[in-house]
Design a protein around this motif. Structure first.
Motif, PDB file in Angstrom:
ATOM      1  N   ALA A 414      -8.190 104.412  44.266  1.00  0.00           N
ATOM      2  CA  ALA A 414      -8.765 105.069  45.443  1.00  0.00           C
ATOM      3  C   ALA A 414      -7.671 105.390  46.461  1.00  0.00           C
ATOM      4  CB  ALA A 414      -9.844 104.180  46.071  1.00  0.00           C
ATOM      5  N   ARG A 415      -6.723 104.463  46.665  1.00  0.00           N
ATOM      6  CA  ARG A 415      -5.618 104.734  47.587  1.00  0.00           C
ATOM      7  C   ARG A 415      -4.714 105.837  47.041  1.00  0.00           C
ATOM      8  NH1 ARG A 415      -5.518  98.940  47.822  1.00  0.00           N
ATOM      9  NH2 ARG A 415      -3.635  98.847  46.515  1.00  0.00           N
ATOM     10  N   ARG A 422      -3.593 113.993  50.603  1.00  0.00           N
ATOM     11  CA  ARG A 422      -2.664 114.352  51.668  1.00  0.00           C
ATOM     12  C   ARG A 422      -1.570 115.278  51.134  1.00  0.00           C
ATOM     13  NH1 ARG A 422      -3.018 111.056  56.201  1.00  0.00           N
ATOM     14  NH2 ARG A 422      -0.869 111.548  56.762  1.00  0.00           N
ATOM     15  N   MET A 423      -1.092 114.997  49.924  1.00  0.00           N
ATOM     16  CA  MET A 423      -0.088 115.873  49.316  1.00  0.00           C
ATOM     17  C   MET A 423      -0.670 117.255  49.044  1.00  0.00           C
ATOM     18  SD  MET A 423       1.602 113.208  46.585  1.00  0.00           S
ATOM     19  CE  MET A 423       1.665 111.469  47.042  1.00  0.00           C
ATOM     20  N   VAL A 477      10.336 109.719  47.505  1.00  0.00           N
ATOM     21  CA  VAL A 477       9.630 108.439  47.494  1.00  0.00           C
ATOM     22  C   VAL A 477       9.226 108.046  48.912  1.00  0.00           C
ATOM     23  CG1 VAL A 477       9.834 105.982  46.960  1.00  0.00           C
ATOM     24  CG2 VAL A 477      10.771 107.673  45.376  1.00  0.00           C
ATOM     25  N   ALA A 478      10.088 108.323  49.900  1.00  0.00           N
ATOM     26  CA  ALA A 478       9.753 108.011  51.284  1.00  0.00           C
ATOM     27  C   ALA A 478       8.503 108.778  51.729  1.00  0.00           C
ATOM     28  CB  ALA A 478      10.940 108.340  52.189  1.00  0.00           C
ATOM     29  N   ASP A 483       2.590 108.761  52.750  1.00  0.00           N
ATOM     30  CA  ASP A 483       1.244 109.211  52.363  1.00  0.00           C
ATOM     31  C   ASP A 483       0.332 108.029  52.067  1.00  0.00           C
ATOM     32  OD1 ASP A 483       1.695 111.953  52.630  1.00  0.00           O
ATOM     33  OD2 ASP A 483       2.571 112.094  50.632  1.00  0.00           O
ATOM     34  N   LEU A 484       0.849 107.008  51.382  1.00  0.00           N
ATOM     35  CA  LEU A 484       0.041 105.826  51.092  1.00  0.00           C
ATOM     36  C   LEU A 484      -0.337 105.082  52.366  1.00  0.00           C
ATOM     37  CD1 LEU A 484       1.809 104.423  47.901  1.00  0.00           C
ATOM     38  CD2 LEU A 484      -0.581 105.157  48.063  1.00  0.00           C
ATOM     39  N   ALA A 485       0.548 105.132  53.360  1.00  0.00           N
ATOM     40  CA  ALA A 485       0.277 104.439  54.619  1.00  0.00           C
ATOM     41  C   ALA A 485      -0.505 105.303  55.596  1.00  0.00           C
ATOM     42  CB  ALA A 485       1.597 104.005  55.262  1.00  0.00           C
ATOM     43  N   GLY A 486      -0.757 106.563  55.255  1.00  0.00           N
ATOM     44  CA  GLY A 486      -1.521 107.442  56.138  1.00  0.00           C
ATOM     45  C   GLY A 486      -0.720 108.013  57.282  1.00  0.00           C
TER      46      GLY A 486
END
Length: 508
Positions: A414-415, A422-423, A477-478, A483-486
């Motif tokens: 889900a994450r 977002r991408m 990667v950054a 994106d994972l952290a919003g």
């Protein structure tokens, strides 16, 4: 003199070309010629067709038979032309009506007249429908696969006599069972759950980052630490394929002969894990005539897992450098070339040394220092430079076995899906779909890192710890970490974490 014609499809990679199959009967000594650049397998169709026609209790024309496959300059391969050749000859002889010149006939003939399934039916039918030829005749075992193409009018046939009878031929239809199609057991990668993996928080996080951004991953650790378990669970974290992607992946597996049409379109990212003894042809594709797709292409839009990576032949590993950059494989042969998509996520798993025990203090390792250095050195620098995430997987402690189980795949997926969304919004209108696919020059120009986030990256490049290509991959990667952290853009912490995830796997 008699003339008959129908249509078939010639596959060049995944691209199908309509071929007109013309048969001409002329007076003279009995002969059977096949022209139009057929390969050796196709030349053998003369014997299969002759025997199949005789099995229908129909006399093969005792004339000079010439079959032309037009356009003559296009190479033709395989046994899928058998049915079209038989129909064209019998149409010229007045046995099969006009041979349905507006139809496409696909199938291999057995000596008893039954139709055998063939590879690549899905892309062949797709090419036929795209050319306006909607009526397609296939072996009964291939009906399910051919019917996946919207707009196709598919007719399944068990025996050549059955088709001749439907075309007005006065022939008896034998009561023979259809030739079955063999199926490979599907690899249920999505059924594997991350909850099965004990401990390893850093490696689990690296897997989540890899899934979110489409990054390649290198896992290094002693035996029994869960490297293979983690890698095999990566496809279960990836989003479903889109409709267009599912059609492309399914067509690849159809050409490769690994498709089970009973399952419909392949909608989950595939997993391919060839053994370390696999040849270069098995991994990237090859074979006589038109090369077949290998494991790298079958892993398109999925995961290619190379377990015990240093055990692979260096030549096999280096053949992956082209698809890692371009996302496709071009395989050239003397008579033909084939182009297959191969945009996969590469996961390498390796022990730190031949005995596997040099991790940590390495007190149990029996390898010499030279053997340790040489082992991971089998993975070339140019190959590893293309791998974004390089992570140590240490031996698990007993406390991890006694503690609660790991997080299941569902919340992680889900994450990942949220980060992918977002991408998708950020790269809308661009040809790439994940951060891993964005060219470094474009990223620097349109989405540069903040100045404070570039400082550590600049120092790493100036001190030789990272190549310029490595610095570009750290930036990608950054962005995935952000994106994972919003977050709307990466910060210095994201860049530092990305550098750690990339440089930890360097063993000397």
């Amino acid at each position: 003199m008699g003339l008959g014609s129908t249509r078939a499809i010639s596959l060049q990679g995944l691209v199908g070309h309509v071929v007109e199959v013309e048969a001409h009967l002329a007076p003279g000594l009995p002969a059977f010629g096949l022209v139009g650049r057929p390969d050796r397998t196709l030349m053998e169709a003369r014997e299969r067709v002759r025997s199949a026609v005789s099995s229908c209790a129909v006399a093969f024309p005792q004339k000079r038979v010439t079959v032309n496959l037009w356009p003559a300059g296009l190479p033709k391969f395989g046994t899928a032309f058998d049915l079209a050749i038989a129909v064209a000859i019998l149409a010229a002889a007045g046995v099969a009506g006009d041979g349905r010149p507006d139809a496409v006939h696909l199938g291999e003939l057995g000596l008893d007249g039954r139709l055998h399934p063939v590879r690549g039916v899905l892309p062949m039918v797709h090419a036929a429908v795209g050319a306006g030829l909607r009526h397609v005749v296939v072996p009964e075992a291939d009906v399910a696969e051919a019917s996946m193409v919207p707009g196709a009018e598919v007719v399944g046939v068990r025996h050549l006599a059955e088709l001749l009878h439907s075309y007005g031929g006065q022939v008896a239809v034998p009561d023979l069972p259809a030739v079955p199609r063999s199926y490979l057991e599907p690899r249920e990668a999505g059924a594997l759950d991350m909850a099965d993996v004990v401990g390893q928080p850093e490696a689990r996080f690296a897997l989540e980052v890899a899934a979110a951004g489409g990054h390649h991953l290198f896992l290094v650790g002693p035996p029994g630490t869960g490297k293979t378990m983690l890698a095999a669970r990566l496809p279960g974290l990836l989003p479903d394929l889109t409709e267009a992607e599912a059609v492309e992946v399914t067509a690849l597996h159809s050409v490769a002969g690994t498709l089970d049409p009973r399952q419909g379109l392949i909608r989950r990212p595939p997993l391919e894990a060839p053994h370390h003894t696999a040849s270069a042809a098995a991994v990237v594709g090859g074979g006589a005539g038109v090369p077949r797709p290998g494991a790298a292409s079958r892993a398109h839009l999925g995961v290619l897992l190379l377990d015990e990576a240093p055990e692979y032949a260096p030549r096999v590993l280096d053949t992956l450098r082209q698809p890692l950059e371009s996302g496709e494989l071009v395989i050239d042969r003397a008579d033909a070339s084939a182009r297959y998509p191969a945009r996969f996520q590469l996961v390498l798993a390796a022990n730190p040394c031949p005995c596997g025990m040099s991790a940590g203090k390495g007190v149990d390792c029996e390898c010499s220092p030279l053997a340790r250095r040489r082992y991971l050195a089998r993975l070339s620098g140019p190959l590893l430079d293309r791998v974004d995430l390089q992570v140590d997987v240490p031996a698990a402690r007993m406390a991890a076995l006694a503690g609660p189980g790991g997080e299941p795949s569902a919340p992680i997926a889900a994450r990942v899906l949220e980060a992918r969304e977002r991408m998708r919004v950020r790269w809308a209108g661009c040809p790439w779909r994940t951060n891993a696919g964005v060219p470094g020059a474009w990223l620097r120009k349109h989405h540069p890192l903040p100045r404070e986030a570039r400082a550590d990256l600049t120092r790493a490049v100036e001190h030789g710890h990272l190549s310029l290509r490595g610095a570009e991959r750290v930036q990608r990667v950054a962005w995935t970490l952000a994106d994972l952290a919003g977050r709307d853009q990466p910060g210095a912490d994201d860049v530092g974490r990305a550098m750690t995830l990339r440089m930890r796997g360097r063993h000397g």
